[in-house]
Design a protein around this motif. Structure first.
Motif, PDB file in Angstrom:
ATOM      1  N   UNK A  12      -1.397   4.128 -17.844  1.00  4.99           N
ATOM      2  CA  UNK A  12      -2.771   3.637 -17.985  1.00  4.99           C
ATOM      3  C   UNK A  12      -3.699   4.147 -16.886  1.00  4.99           C
ATOM      4  N   UNK A  13      -3.148   4.785 -15.866  1.00  5.53           N
ATOM      5  CA  UNK A  13      -3.957   5.256 -14.751  1.00  5.53           C
ATOM      6  C   UNK A  13      -3.245   5.027 -13.430  1.00  5.53           C
ATOM      7  N   UNK A  14      -3.811   5.535 -12.371  1.00  9.48           N
ATOM      8  CA  UNK A  14      -3.235   5.394 -11.040  1.00  9.48           C
ATOM      9  C   UNK A  14      -3.839   4.180 -10.331  1.00  9.48           C
ATOM     10  N   UNK A  15      -3.011   3.498  -9.556  1.00  7.81           N
ATOM     11  CA  UNK A  15      -3.533   2.359  -8.800  1.00  7.81           C
ATOM     12  C   UNK A  15      -2.873   2.320  -7.426  1.00  7.81           C
ATOM     13  N   UNK A  16      -3.570   1.754  -6.438  1.00 13.80           N
ATOM     14  CA  UNK A  16      -3.039   1.737  -5.069  1.00 13.80           C
ATOM     15  C   UNK A  16      -2.066   0.600  -4.834  1.00 13.80           C
ATOM     16  N   UNK A  17      -1.275   0.756  -3.802  1.00 15.81           N
ATOM     17  CA  UNK A  17      -0.338  -0.280  -3.373  1.00 15.81           C
ATOM     18  C   UNK A  17      -0.137  -0.162  -1.870  1.00 15.81           C
ATOM     19  N   UNK A  18       0.103  -1.294  -1.241  1.00 17.96           N
ATOM     20  CA  UNK A  18       0.424  -1.327   0.193  1.00 17.96           C
ATOM     21  C   UNK A  18       1.936  -1.265   0.346  1.00 17.96           C
ATOM     22  N   UNK A  19       2.425  -0.359   1.174  1.00 16.64           N
ATOM     23  CA  UNK A  19       3.856  -0.181   1.388  1.00 16.64           C
ATOM     24  C   UNK A  19       4.202  -0.393   2.850  1.00 16.64           C
ATOM     25  N   UNK A  20       5.198  -1.241   3.106  1.00 18.86           N
ATOM     26  CA  UNK A  20       5.735  -1.426   4.454  1.00 18.86           C
ATOM     27  C   UNK A  20       7.235  -1.220   4.387  1.00 18.86           C
ATOM     28  N   UNK A  21       7.778  -0.524   5.361  1.00 12.99           N
ATOM     29  CA  UNK A  21       9.198  -0.170   5.331  1.00 12.99           C
ATOM     30  C   UNK A  21       9.859  -0.455   6.675  1.00 12.99           C
ATOM     31  N   UNK A  22      11.187  -0.594   6.669  1.00 10.63           N
ATOM     32  CA  UNK A  22      11.892  -0.852   7.926  1.00 10.63           C
ATOM     33  C   UNK A  22      11.696   0.270   8.933  1.00 10.63           C
ATOM     34  N   UNK A  23      11.645  -0.079  10.198  1.00  8.25           N
ATOM     35  CA  UNK A  23      11.557   0.931  11.252  1.00  8.25           C
ATOM     36  C   UNK A  23      12.843   1.743  11.306  1.00  8.25           C
ATOM     37  N   UNK A  24      12.720   2.969  11.724  1.00 11.60           N
ATOM     38  CA  UNK A  24      13.886   3.817  11.910  1.00 11.60           C
ATOM     39  C   UNK A  24      14.312   4.586  10.677  1.00 11.60           C
ATOM     40  N   UNK A  65      -6.771  -3.727 -10.353  1.00  8.84           N
ATOM     41  CA  UNK A  65      -7.420  -2.417 -10.340  1.00  8.84           C
ATOM     42  C   UNK A  65      -8.206  -2.138 -11.613  1.00  8.84           C
ATOM     43  N   UNK A  66      -7.773  -2.665 -12.743  1.00 10.39           N
ATOM     44  CA  UNK A  66      -8.519  -2.445 -13.982  1.00 10.39           C
ATOM     45  C   UNK A  66      -9.851  -3.189 -13.981  1.00 10.39           C
ATOM     46  N   UNK A  67      -9.913  -4.309 -13.264  1.00  2.00           N
ATOM     47  CA  UNK A  67     -11.126  -5.116 -13.195  1.00  2.00           C
ATOM     48  C   UNK A  67     -12.035  -4.672 -12.063  1.00  2.00           C
ATOM     49  N   UNK A  68     -11.444  -4.531 -10.900  1.00  6.73           N
ATOM     50  CA  UNK A  68     -12.181  -4.101  -9.703  1.00  6.73           C
ATOM     51  C   UNK A  68     -11.182  -3.620  -8.660  1.00  6.73           C
ATOM     52  N   UNK A  69     -11.111  -2.323  -8.423  1.00 14.08           N
ATOM     53  CA  UNK A  69     -10.140  -1.810  -7.453  1.00 14.08           C
ATOM     54  C   UNK A  69     -10.467  -2.293  -6.041  1.00 14.08           C
ATOM     55  N   UNK A  95      -0.510  -6.853 -18.911  1.00 12.01           N
ATOM     56  CA  UNK A  95      -0.702  -5.560 -18.249  1.00 12.01           C
ATOM     57  C   UNK A  95      -0.269  -5.642 -16.785  1.00 12.01           C
ATOM     58  N   UNK A  96      -0.425  -6.834 -16.184  1.00 16.78           N
ATOM     59  CA  UNK A  96       0.032  -6.995 -14.809  1.00 16.78           C
ATOM     60  C   UNK A  96       1.525  -6.774 -14.683  1.00 16.78           C
ATOM     61  N   UNK A  97       2.299  -7.315 -15.626  1.00 20.12           N
ATOM     62  CA  UNK A  97       3.747  -7.123 -15.573  1.00 20.12           C
ATOM     63  C   UNK A  97       4.103  -5.659 -15.802  1.00 20.12           C
ATOM     64  N   UNK A  98       3.357  -4.977 -16.663  1.00 19.24           N
ATOM     65  CA  UNK A  98       3.592  -3.541 -16.854  1.00 19.24           C
ATOM     66  C   UNK A  98       3.374  -2.780 -15.546  1.00 19.24           C
ATOM     67  N   UNK A  99       2.324  -3.151 -14.809  1.00 19.16           N
ATOM     68  CA  UNK A  99       2.079  -2.501 -13.517  1.00 19.16           C
ATOM     69  C   UNK A  99       3.187  -2.826 -12.517  1.00 19.16           C
ATOM     70  N   UNK A 100       3.696  -4.049 -12.570  1.00 19.01           N
ATOM     71  CA  UNK A 100       4.803  -4.416 -11.691  1.00 19.01           C
ATOM     72  C   UNK A 100       6.048  -3.618 -12.042  1.00 19.01           C
ATOM     73  N   UNK A 101       6.295  -3.441 -13.331  1.00 23.30           N
ATOM     74  CA  UNK A 101       7.455  -2.643 -13.762  1.00 23.30           C
ATOM     75  C   UNK A 101       7.336  -1.205 -13.265  1.00 23.30           C
TER      76      UNK A 101
END
Length: 233
Positions: A12-24, A65-69, A95-101
Motif C-alpha cells: 500500500x506504500x512506504x511508511x516510517x518506523x522507529x527502530x532501537x536495537x541492542x548495543x554491540x 501514516x495513511x491519515x497523517x504521517x 489495515x493497521x494489522x496489515x502494516x504490523x504484519x
C-alpha cells in the motif's frame, strides 16, 4: 541504545518506523511496539529503547501514516487529545494489522534479529496486539488495556502463538461488561493469559500519564518480561 528511523515497504506504500536495537550488534528477538493513539511519541520511543536494553530489536511503525504521517502527540493538552481521538475514529484496525504484519516480516529479517518476533501494544495498540495474535504468525503478543477487544472475540480461535493481556479493572474505556466478555471468551483458551488490575484505570503503565501507577506498572512489566523471555527467548 542505537536507534534510527527506518522505512517499511508495503503493497500500500512506504511508511516510517522507529527502530532501537541492542548495543554491540548482538542478535535478539524482535518486537513490534504498537502505538497508542498519540503516534510514535516519546513514550513509544522510550519503550523501544528500554526493550532494546533488554536485548530485543524493537520497531515501532507509524500506523497513522495513511491519515497523517509523522503524528507525535502527548497526553497533556485537550487539543492533542481531540486530535488523537479524531485519528482513532478514522483509523482502520484491519489495515493497521496489515502494516504490523509487514513490520513483523521486516523485523524477522533484521540484521540483529534471531528470527523470532512478537508484538507489544498499548491502548489502541492493545487491541492491535490482540488482533496481531489472531491474524499473524507472531510467537508472542502482549496487550495493555486494549480497547474494543470484545468485538473480535470470535477470532481468538485463530491464535497459534501466545497472548498476554493486562486488563485495568476501572478502565474508563473498557467497562465491566466488556471485561467480563473478554474473560468469558478467552479464559479457556490455552494460548491466552489475562491479568487483572482491579483498582487501575486506563493507561496505568504510561509513564508520566494521569493514571500512571508505578506499582501496577512494575507488576505488569515484570509479567511481560517473563512472558516474552519464555516465548521468544
Amino acid at each position: 541504545m542505537p536507534s534510527e528511523m527506518i522505512t517499511i515497504k508495503s503493497p500500500d506504500g512506504d511508511f516510517p518506523a522507529y527502530r532501537a536495537a541492542p548495543e554491540g550488534g548482538g542478535p535478539g528477538p524482535a518486537l513490534v511496539v504498537i502505538q497508542e493513539i498519540f503516534g510514535i511519541n516519546l513514550v513509544m520511543r522510550d519503550i523501544c529503547d528500554d526493550l532494546a536494553g533488554q536485548g530485543y530489536v524493537a520497531i515501532c511503525p507509524d500506523l497513522f501514516w495513511r491519515l497523517e504521517p509523522g503524528v507525535e502527540l502527548t497526553d497533556k493538552t485537550k487539543a492533542e487529545w481531540d486530535k488523537a481521538f479524531d485519528l482513532m475514529s478514522r483509523f482502520d484496525p484491519d489495515t493497521g494489522v496489515k502494516d504490523i504484519a509487514e513490520t513483523i516480516a521486516v523485523a524477522r529479517r533484521d540484521k540483529q534479529s534471531t528470527g523470532k518476533a512478537g508484538a507489544i501494544g498499548y491502548c489502541l495498540g492493545g487491541l492491535l496486539a490482540y488482533l496481531t495474535a489472531c491474524r499473524t504468525d507472531a510467537e508472542a503478543c502482549v496487550g495493555y488495556y486494549g480497547v474494543n477487544i470484545p468485538k473480535f472475540l470470535d477470532e481468538a480461535k485463530n491464535i497459534s502463538g501466545h497472548l498476554m493481556l493486562h486488563v485495568a479493572g476501572k478502565d474508563q474505556f473498557v467497562d465491566a461488561k466488556a471485561q467480563k466478555a473478554m474473560h468469558d471468551g478467552l479464559d479457556d483458551n490455552p494460548h491466552v493469559t489475562l491479568h487483572d488490575y482491579p483498582e487501575q484505570d486506563h493507561a496505568f503503565a504510561r509513564v508520566g500519564g494521569e493514571h500512571f501507577d508505578a506499582r501496577a506498572a512494575d507488576l505488569a512489566n515484570t509479567r511481560t518480561r517473563a512472558f516474552l523471555q519464555t516465548h521468544l527467548g
